[in-house]
Design a protein around this motif. Structure first.
Motif, PDB file in Angstrom:
ATOM      1  N   UNK A 111     -47.821  43.899 -23.551  1.00 27.22           N
ATOM      2  CA  UNK A 111     -46.361  43.891 -23.646  1.00 27.22           C
ATOM      3  C   UNK A 111     -45.765  43.298 -22.370  1.00 27.22           C
ATOM      4  N   UNK A 112     -46.330  43.684 -21.239  1.00 24.41           N
ATOM      5  CA  UNK A 112     -45.860  43.143 -19.960  1.00 24.41           C
ATOM      6  C   UNK A 112     -46.213  41.669 -19.828  1.00 24.41           C
ATOM      7  N   UNK A 113     -47.451  41.332 -20.183  1.00 30.16           N
ATOM      8  CA  UNK A 113     -47.903  39.942 -20.044  1.00 30.16           C
ATOM      9  C   UNK A 113     -47.101  38.999 -20.934  1.00 30.16           C
ATOM     10  N   UNK A 128     -36.141  41.126 -19.945  1.00 35.00           N
ATOM     11  CA  UNK A 128     -36.595  42.380 -19.347  1.00 35.00           C
ATOM     12  C   UNK A 128     -37.868  42.879 -20.019  1.00 35.00           C
ATOM     13  N   UNK A 129     -38.629  43.641 -19.274  1.00 41.98           N
ATOM     14  CA  UNK A 129     -39.789  44.338 -19.824  1.00 41.98           C
ATOM     15  C   UNK A 129     -39.304  45.634 -20.459  1.00 41.98           C
ATOM     16  N   UNK A 130     -39.669  45.845 -21.719  1.00 39.67           N
ATOM     17  CA  UNK A 130     -39.281  47.076 -22.409  1.00 39.67           C
ATOM     18  C   UNK A 130     -40.479  47.583 -23.201  1.00 39.67           C
ATOM     19  N   UNK A 131     -41.073  48.643 -22.722  1.00 42.64           N
ATOM     20  CA  UNK A 131     -42.253  49.181 -23.397  1.00 42.64           C
ATOM     21  C   UNK A 131     -41.904  49.862 -24.711  1.00 42.64           C
ATOM     22  N   UNK A 132     -40.619  50.063 -24.977  1.00 39.07           N
ATOM     23  CA  UNK A 132     -40.212  50.694 -26.229  1.00 39.07           C
ATOM     24  C   UNK A 132     -39.804  49.687 -27.295  1.00 39.07           C
ATOM     25  N   UNK A 133     -39.739  48.421 -26.932  1.00 41.29           N
ATOM     26  CA  UNK A 133     -39.311  47.378 -27.870  1.00 41.29           C
ATOM     27  C   UNK A 133     -40.425  46.336 -27.962  1.00 41.29           C
ATOM     28  N   UNK A 134     -41.421  46.547 -28.842  1.00 44.38           N
ATOM     29  CA  UNK A 134     -42.604  45.674 -28.871  1.00 44.38           C
ATOM     30  C   UNK A 134     -42.249  44.203 -29.017  1.00 44.38           C
ATOM     31  N   UNK A 135     -42.954  43.391 -28.268  1.00 46.75           N
ATOM     32  CA  UNK A 135     -42.715  41.953 -28.249  1.00 46.75           C
ATOM     33  C   UNK A 135     -43.856  41.227 -28.947  1.00 46.75           C
ATOM     34  N   UNK A 136     -43.511  40.436 -29.946  1.00 48.02           N
ATOM     35  CA  UNK A 136     -44.457  39.558 -30.628  1.00 48.02           C
ATOM     36  C   UNK A 136     -45.600  40.354 -31.249  1.00 48.02           C
ATOM     37  N   UNK A 137     -46.828  40.180 -30.802  1.00 51.42           N
ATOM     38  CA  UNK A 137     -47.990  40.766 -31.464  1.00 51.42           C
ATOM     39  C   UNK A 137     -48.205  42.243 -31.162  1.00 51.42           C
ATOM     40  N   UNK A 138     -47.559  42.757 -30.134  1.00 54.00           N
ATOM     41  CA  UNK A 138     -47.890  44.099 -29.671  1.00 54.00           C
ATOM     42  C   UNK A 138     -47.380  45.208 -30.583  1.00 54.00           C
ATOM     43  N   UNK A 139     -46.554  44.863 -31.572  1.00 55.55           N
ATOM     44  CA  UNK A 139     -45.998  45.894 -32.442  1.00 55.55           C
ATOM     45  C   UNK A 139     -47.098  46.675 -33.156  1.00 55.55           C
ATOM     46  N   UNK A 140     -48.193  45.985 -33.506  1.00 53.27           N
ATOM     47  CA  UNK A 140     -49.240  46.671 -34.263  1.00 53.27           C
ATOM     48  C   UNK A 140     -49.909  47.759 -33.432  1.00 53.27           C
ATOM     49  N   UNK A 141     -50.079  47.513 -32.141  1.00 48.43           N
ATOM     50  CA  UNK A 141     -50.694  48.523 -31.290  1.00 48.43           C
ATOM     51  C   UNK A 141     -49.821  49.770 -31.221  1.00 48.43           C
ATOM     52  N   UNK A 142     -48.511  49.564 -31.121  1.00 48.57           N
ATOM     53  CA  UNK A 142     -47.599  50.715 -31.108  1.00 48.57           C
ATOM     54  C   UNK A 142     -47.677  51.479 -32.428  1.00 48.57           C
ATOM     55  N   UNK A 181     -40.322  51.283 -30.432  1.00 51.31           N
ATOM     56  CA  UNK A 181     -41.697  51.175 -30.939  1.00 51.31           C
ATOM     57  C   UNK A 181     -41.756  50.530 -32.336  1.00 51.31           C
ATOM     58  N   UNK A 182     -40.741  49.743 -32.655  1.00 49.29           N
ATOM     59  CA  UNK A 182     -40.697  49.049 -33.947  1.00 49.29           C
ATOM     60  C   UNK A 182     -40.935  50.038 -35.093  1.00 49.29           C
ATOM     61  N   UNK A 183     -40.189  51.133 -35.052  1.00 52.20           N
ATOM     62  CA  UNK A 183     -40.428  52.235 -35.982  1.00 52.20           C
ATOM     63  C   UNK A 183     -40.228  51.836 -37.433  1.00 52.20           C
ATOM     64  N   UNK A 184     -39.281  50.934 -37.711  1.00 48.43           N
ATOM     65  CA  UNK A 184     -39.065  50.497 -39.086  1.00 48.43           C
ATOM     66  C   UNK A 184     -40.348  49.933 -39.689  1.00 48.43           C
ATOM     67  N   UNK A 185     -41.019  49.085 -38.948  1.00 48.71           N
ATOM     68  CA  UNK A 185     -42.242  48.470 -39.447  1.00 48.71           C
ATOM     69  C   UNK A 185     -43.374  49.503 -39.541  1.00 48.71           C
ATOM     70  N   UNK A 186     -43.439  50.398 -38.575  1.00 45.75           N
ATOM     71  CA  UNK A 186     -44.470  51.437 -38.620  1.00 45.75           C
ATOM     72  C   UNK A 186     -44.323  52.311 -39.858  1.00 45.75           C
ATOM     73  N   UNK A 187     -43.097  52.627 -40.225  1.00 43.85           N
ATOM     74  CA  UNK A 187     -42.872  53.481 -41.398  1.00 43.85           C
ATOM     75  C   UNK A 187     -43.121  52.731 -42.696  1.00 43.85           C
ATOM     76  N   UNK A 188     -42.715  51.478 -42.769  1.00 43.24           N
ATOM     77  CA  UNK A 188     -42.885  50.737 -44.015  1.00 43.24           C
ATOM     78  C   UNK A 188     -44.343  50.357 -44.280  1.00 43.24           C
TER      79      UNK A 188
END
Length: 368
Positions: A111-113, A128-142, A181-188
């Motif tokens: 997420x930082x990289x 900005x770096x935001x560990x709560x707002x996944x960027x690009x591919x990192x959403x799946x890890x969250x 944490x991209x909760x919408x996608x995690x729930x769907x």
């Protein structure tokens, strides 16, 4: 949502180890299952190809149709496998440690990289770096972190899959779900993970029967034809599962209906995909253990290429050019799954971090 494009696939969806039939020894259980490694490798190749096709969608109805078909099943297939290999998660100290080192730490690092990298590729130096707002591919890890933590719940409720589908249906009706944490996608996508939790080895044996393999080809061909017809008539953003019905300019009741329809469609296509996966060892079987590397690293290649607008080249718009782009994408992600790349990046992807955890007295006693 901070996703750059429609990244939809995950890393290694499971540890690739075979489920243990009755009477199997502990040593044999530790052996990797070639079928699941093959499935993970082939799915990660489709992920990279799908990302390579993204800039070409507006110029080709055929590419868009193929894109829709791929996105209809490759993510569900990965999540089903992920759920299948999460069945034993019980929040024991050792498993929590592996969850932290294998999912949470790579999420924070990448997420930082990606934030720093996309400051350059997207010309946004102030991002900005935001560990709560996944960027690009990192959403799946969250999402995987959340799903796996909830595994004990799904193992004890009476009707786990209907409950998960109900949650996904409600999510599509809730535009106020935040970006955390991209909760919408995690729930769907949750029902696919729960489906994997419910599966047993015999279910995978069932979809690999000869009769299913013979049906898989016609089913995929029919899916491509339907997708080609649907390109001008359907918003394929439904396959991304990242927004509510209202945000897709659809009536609220569309959300639950599309959730059920897409679950049925994606499950059938994922089953057809798995039926075609070789069950024996192949030249790419060993690469299945490195899909996490290919998944997280290929995004840097895609973003760097997009910065230079490669899709605007004339030869890329030709049919042969699109085939060449597809082959290049597959070759790049294949290279990123190889042992030399894994050795270089293992300290990030699979950190030991024994210094960060208390010693488990029960495990120490067993080792003694």
């Amino acid at each position: 949502m901070r996703s750059l494009g429609q990244a939809q696939a995950p890393p290694g969806a499971g540890d690739g180890k075979a489920a243990a039939p009755a009477g199997q020894t502990a040593r044999s259980v530790k052996q990797r299952d070639a079928f699941f490694d093959n499935a993970k490798y082939l799915a990660i190749v489709l992920v990279a190809i799908g990302h390579a096709w993204e800039p070409l969608r507006d110029e080709s109805r055929t590419v868009t149709a193929l894109y829709m078909v791929v996105y209809a099943f490759h993510m569900p297939a990965f999540i089903v496998i992920s759920g299948y290999f999460s069945r034993s998660f019980d929040a024991a100290p050792g498993r929590v440690k592996r969850l932290v080192t294998g999912v949470a730490v790579p999420y924070i690092v990448f997420e930082t990289a990606y934030t720093f990298f996309t400051r350059w590729t997207d010309n946004e130096p102030g991002r900005d770096i935001s560990l709560l707002d996944p960027l690009y591919l990192t959403w799946f890890l969250a999402a995987l972190f959340i799903w796996r933590l909830t595994t004990p719940i799904w193992r004890v409720v009476r009707w786990p899959l209907p409950l998960a589908l109900g949650i996904a249906m409600l999510a599509t009706m809730t535009p106020t779900i935040g970006k955390d944490l991209d909760l919408q996608r995690a729930l769907q996508f949750l029902p696919y993970f729960v489906l994997g939790l419910c599966l047993k080895p015999e279910h995978f044996a069932l979809v690999r029967r000869r009769a299913v393999r013979m049906l898989a080809g016609p089913v995929f061909l029919g899916a491509v034809v339907v997708a080609w017809w649907a390109v001008p008539r359907m918003n394929y953003a439904w396959f991304f599962h990242r927004t509510s019905a209202e945000q897709l300019a659809a009536p609220v009741w569309y959300g639950p209906v599309m959730t059920l329809a897409l679950f049925a469609c994606s499950t059938v296509l994922a089953a057809c995909f798995l039926s075609l996966v070789p069950g024996r060892g192949t030249w790419f079987t060993a690469l299945g253990a490195g899909t996490l590397y290919g998944y997280l690293l290929h995004g840097f290649v895609i973003q760097a290429a997009n910065k230079y607008h490669w899709s605007h080249l004339d030869w890329v718009q030709e049919p042969l050019g699109k085939i060449v782009v597809t082959l290049i994408a597959g070759a790049v992600v294949t290279a990123l799954c190889t042992p030399p790349v894994r050795r270089v990046f293992r300290f990030v992807m699979e950190p030991k971090m024994d210094w960060a955890f208390r010693r488990d007295p029960v495990a120490d006693a067993k080792s003694r």
